[in-house]
Each structure stands twice: as structure tokens, then as C-alpha cells.
Design a protein around this motif. Structure first.
Motif, PDB file in Angstrom:
ATOM      1  N   LEU A  39       0.993  -1.107   0.112  1.00 32.62           N
ATOM      2  CA  LEU A  39      -0.021  -0.107  -0.044  1.00 32.62           C
ATOM      3  C   LEU A  39       0.968   1.266  -0.200  1.00 32.62           C
ATOM      4  N   GLY A  40       0.631   2.120  -0.839  1.00 33.84           N
ATOM      5  CA  GLY A  40       1.269   3.309  -1.237  1.00 33.84           C
ATOM      6  C   GLY A  40       2.904   3.302  -1.684  1.00 33.84           C
ATOM      7  N   GLN A  41       3.189   1.968  -2.157  1.00 41.47           N
ATOM      8  CA  GLN A  41       4.205   1.804  -2.703  1.00 41.47           C
ATOM      9  C   GLN A  41       4.399   1.556  -4.035  1.00 41.47           C
ATOM     10  N   LYS A  42       5.534   1.236  -4.682  1.00 42.31           N
ATOM     11  CA  LYS A  42       5.834   0.972  -6.138  1.00 42.31           C
ATOM     12  C   LYS A  42       5.501  -0.288  -6.297  1.00 42.31           C
ATOM     13  N   VAL A  43       4.686  -0.832  -7.647  1.00 45.04           N
ATOM     14  CA  VAL A  43       4.611  -2.014  -8.008  1.00 45.04           C
ATOM     15  C   VAL A  43       6.177  -2.805  -8.036  1.00 45.04           C
ATOM     16  N   GLU A  44       6.350  -3.966  -7.448  1.00 44.41           N
ATOM     17  CA  GLU A  44       7.596  -4.595  -7.685  1.00 44.41           C
ATOM     18  C   GLU A  44       7.407  -5.867  -8.257  1.00 44.41           C
ATOM     19  N   PHE A  45       8.442  -6.234  -8.955  1.00 40.46           N
ATOM     20  CA  PHE A  45       8.489  -7.306  -9.823  1.00 40.46           C
ATOM     21  C   PHE A  45       8.957  -8.641  -8.774  1.00 40.46           C
ATOM     22  N   LEU A  46       8.177  -9.735  -8.812  1.00 38.10           N
ATOM     23  CA  LEU A  46       8.330 -10.832  -8.098  1.00 38.10           C
ATOM     24  C   LEU A  46       9.330 -11.941  -8.930  1.00 38.10           C
ATOM     25  N   VAL A  47       8.436 -12.415  -9.978  1.00 36.37           N
ATOM     26  CA  VAL A  47       9.058 -13.665 -10.601  1.00 36.37           C
ATOM     27  C   VAL A  47       8.290 -13.676 -11.948  1.00 36.37           C
ATOM     28  N   SER A  48       9.167 -14.003 -12.741  1.00 33.21           N
ATOM     29  CA  SER A  48       8.585 -14.446 -14.225  1.00 33.21           C
ATOM     30  C   SER A  48       8.819 -15.945 -14.710  1.00 33.21           C
ATOM     31  N   PHE A  49       7.802 -16.794 -15.461  1.00 35.26           N
ATOM     32  CA  PHE A  49       7.840 -17.854 -15.608  1.00 35.26           C
ATOM     33  C   PHE A  49       7.480 -18.284 -16.932  1.00 35.26           C
ATOM     34  N   TYR A  50       8.278 -19.184 -17.631  1.00 41.00           N
ATOM     35  CA  TYR A  50       8.356 -19.529 -18.937  1.00 41.00           C
ATOM     36  C   TYR A  50       8.538 -20.891 -19.219  1.00 41.00           C
ATOM     37  N   ASN A  51       7.983 -21.697 -19.857  1.00 39.64           N
ATOM     38  CA  ASN A  51       8.202 -23.224 -20.320  1.00 39.64           C
ATOM     39  C   ASN A  51       8.141 -23.920 -18.846  1.00 39.64           C
ATOM     40  N   ASN A  52       7.285 -23.789 -18.354  1.00 42.95           N
ATOM     41  CA  ASN A  52       7.181 -24.413 -17.005  1.00 42.95           C
ATOM     42  C   ASN A  52       8.310 -24.363 -15.923  1.00 42.95           C
ATOM     43  N   GLU A  53       8.968 -23.150 -16.155  1.00 43.26           N
ATOM     44  CA  GLU A  53      10.127 -23.029 -14.929  1.00 43.26           C
ATOM     45  C   GLU A  53      10.573 -21.386 -14.740  1.00 43.26           C
ATOM     46  N   ILE A  54      10.948 -21.130 -13.881  1.00 46.30           N
ATOM     47  CA  ILE A  54      11.147 -19.768 -13.378  1.00 46.30           C
ATOM     48  C   ILE A  54      12.278 -19.075 -14.404  1.00 46.30           C
ATOM     49  N   SER A  55      11.999 -18.305 -15.016  1.00 52.98           N
ATOM     50  CA  SER A  55      13.150 -17.443 -15.773  1.00 52.98           C
ATOM     51  C   SER A  55      13.826 -16.315 -15.213  1.00 52.98           C
ATOM     52  N   GLU A  56      13.162 -15.601 -14.253  1.00 53.56           N
ATOM     53  CA  GLU A  56      13.732 -14.444 -13.412  1.00 53.56           C
ATOM     54  C   GLU A  56      13.026 -14.591 -12.040  1.00 53.56           C
ATOM     55  N   LYS A  57      13.517 -13.924 -11.144  1.00 50.05           N
ATOM     56  CA  LYS A  57      13.048 -13.691  -9.831  1.00 50.05           C
ATOM     57  C   LYS A  57      13.617 -12.669  -9.203  1.00 50.05           C
ATOM     58  N   SER A  58      13.165 -11.904  -8.371  1.00 52.32           N
ATOM     59  CA  SER A  58      13.647 -10.875  -7.488  1.00 52.32           C
ATOM     60  C   SER A  58      14.088 -11.263  -6.226  1.00 52.32           C
ATOM     61  N   GLU A  59      14.781 -10.344  -5.433  1.00 54.30           N
ATOM     62  CA  GLU A  59      15.458 -10.555  -4.158  1.00 54.30           C
ATOM     63  C   GLU A  59      13.993 -11.024  -3.164  1.00 54.30           C
ATOM     64  N   ILE A  60      13.010 -10.405  -3.413  1.00 61.02           N
ATOM     65  CA  ILE A  60      11.794 -10.618  -2.695  1.00 61.02           C
ATOM     66  C   ILE A  60      11.564 -12.223  -2.610  1.00 61.02           C
ATOM     67  N   PHE A  61      11.496 -12.613  -3.817  1.00 65.30           N
ATOM     68  CA  PHE A  61      10.906 -14.154  -4.075  1.00 65.30           C
ATOM     69  C   PHE A  61      11.932 -15.145  -3.538  1.00 65.30           C
ATOM     70  N   ASP A  62      11.892 -15.227  -2.181  1.00 62.16           N
ATOM     71  CA  ASP A  62      12.685 -16.089  -1.359  1.00 62.16           C
ATOM     72  C   ASP A  62      12.105 -17.268  -1.299  1.00 62.16           C
TER      73      ASP A  62
END
Lengths: 115, 110
Positions: A39-62
Motif C-alpha cells: 500500500l502506497g508503494q511502487k509495483v515490484e516484480f516478483l517472478v517470471s515464468f516460461y516453459n514451466n520454469e522460473i526465468s527470473e526472480k527478484s530478491e523478494i521471491f525467497d
């Protein structure tokens, strides 16, 4: 016009509980994403997913977070043991990511409240 | 993707007026996109302009891109109360994730 849908629209859970947020991306899209917005903050990227696997994740995505595409239509975000600071809006997005196009189409969001 | 910096941070206009928002960025780009978010709801893709384009129109939206100045502008003509929202620019290279800044908060009053 096809759209991304998310359920539930609002989830209230107690600290330490597991939650699963669900998304149905646009049917011919191949790339899927989760973002969150405290609430009140920026939209933050968590994770991207392609071909049944994670392609990129952020530090938040622990290790407390995981994603899955259990069937041909759903894309889920699981938080194993929720914390107060996980309270946020969670947005799912999908994209067909053609050669020159990176438009992402967002769902309406799930508001997660951890008490 | 890289975060753009939107300017101004807030803009208040009357219905029927035009709204102009600016975006600056620091690295080379493949394309630049503008998104809108209504009050904590989902983001809506508005328009994408490629690095080899200088201007693009979509309905009441006009986007310009100046790669020499690393800047873009979004013009909304004949604004409506429903245009009240936050507007974000995002530019992408080869990465697919979007990085959002703080945006421009547009308020359109009757």
C-alpha cells in the motif's frame, strides 16, 4: 476481449498460514509474471515464468514463495508461511512476447491481508 | 527493463483540458511503454513505441519518443474524469520484467 483473471479478490489470513493466489492468464500467452504492491508503494516484480520454469526472480521471491502452472490454464503463487509484511496487492500478468513486443496484460489483483 | 522517471509527480487539470506527462530514462532501449493504474487496481497497458519510432497515436493518446534526449512524453487530449489515475513509463531492452517508478498521478476534475 481476453483478460487475465485472479482469484480471490481479497484474502485474509493469519500470520504463519499458507496462501495460494490463483491466476488465469490469457489463453495463448506463454510468459507469466507476479508483481506485488504494498500500500502506497511502487509495483515490484516478483517472478517470471516460461516453459514451466522460473526465468527470473527478484530478491523478494525467497524460499517462502513458489509458483506453479498446475494445468493448462492456471498459474499460482504460493506463500508458505505468511508474514505481516506480505500484506499487499498481488498482480498476475501475462505476455505473448513476440520479437518486438513486451506488453504485459495485468489481472485486477488479489489483496492479501495478513493479520 | 529499466525504470523510467516520470515528471511531474502530480498533475491536476479540469475535464476537457490536455494532460502532458514526461518520462526520462538512462540506457538504450528497444521500446518504451506507458501503463495506467487506477487507484491500487491492476495496471493497463496503454501504448508501446519502438525505438525507431518518433510518434504514435492511439485514440486520445499521443506518445513521442526522442532517443537522442532519452525522453518520452504522453499526451492525453480532451481529458475525462475517468482518466484520473497514475501513469507509468517503462522501457525494455531484452529483459522481460517491468520495473515501475513512482509515476505521474493525474487528477481530472469536473
Amino acid at each position: 476481449e481476453p483478460e487475465v483473471t485472479q482469484t480471490p479478490s481479497h484474502q485474509v489470513t493469519q500470520m504463519g498460514q499458507e496462501v495460494i493466489l490463483r491466476c488465469v492468464p490469457i489463453s495463448n500467452h506463454l510468459y507469466f509474471y507476479w508483481y506485488r504492491q504494498i500500500l502506497g508503494q511502487k509495483v515490484e516484480f516478483l517472478v517470471s515464468f516460461y516453459n514451466n520454469e522460473i526465468s527470473e526472480k527478484s530478491e523478494i521471491f525467497d524460499d517462502q514463495f513458489s509458483v506453479e502452472r498446475p494445468d493448462g490454464s492456471n498459474f499460482t503463487l504460493k506463500i508458505r508461511s505468511t508474514k505481516l509484511e506480505d500484506s499487499a496487492m498481488y498482480f498476475c500478468a501475462s505476455s505473448d512476447r513476440t520479437s518486438y513486443s513486451y506488453e504485459q496484460y495485468f489481472g485486477p489483483g488479489t489483496r492479501l491481508t495478513v493479520t | 527493463s529499466q525504470q523510467g522517471e516520470e515528471d511531474p509527480q502530480a498533475l491536476s487539470i479540469q475535464e476537457g483540458e490536455n494532460a502532458t506527462m514526461n518520462c526520462s530514462y538512462k540506457t538504450s532501449i528497444n521500446n518504451l511503454q506507458w501503463y495506467r493504474q487506477n487507484s491500487g487496481r491492476g495496471l493497463v497497458h496503454l501504448i508501446l513505441i519502438r525505438s525507431n519510432e518518433r510518434e504514435k497515436h492511439s485514440g486520445r493518446l499521443r506518445v513521442t519518443l526522442d532517443t537522442s534526449k532519452k525522453s518520452s512524453s504522453l499526451l492525453i487530449t480532451a481529458s475525462r474524469a475517468a482518466d484520473t489515475a497514475s501513469y507509468f513509463c517503462v522501457h525494455t531492452g531484452t529483459a522481460s520484467k517491468l520495473t515501475f517508478g513512482t509515476g505521474t498521478r493525474l487528477q481530472v476534475t469536473l
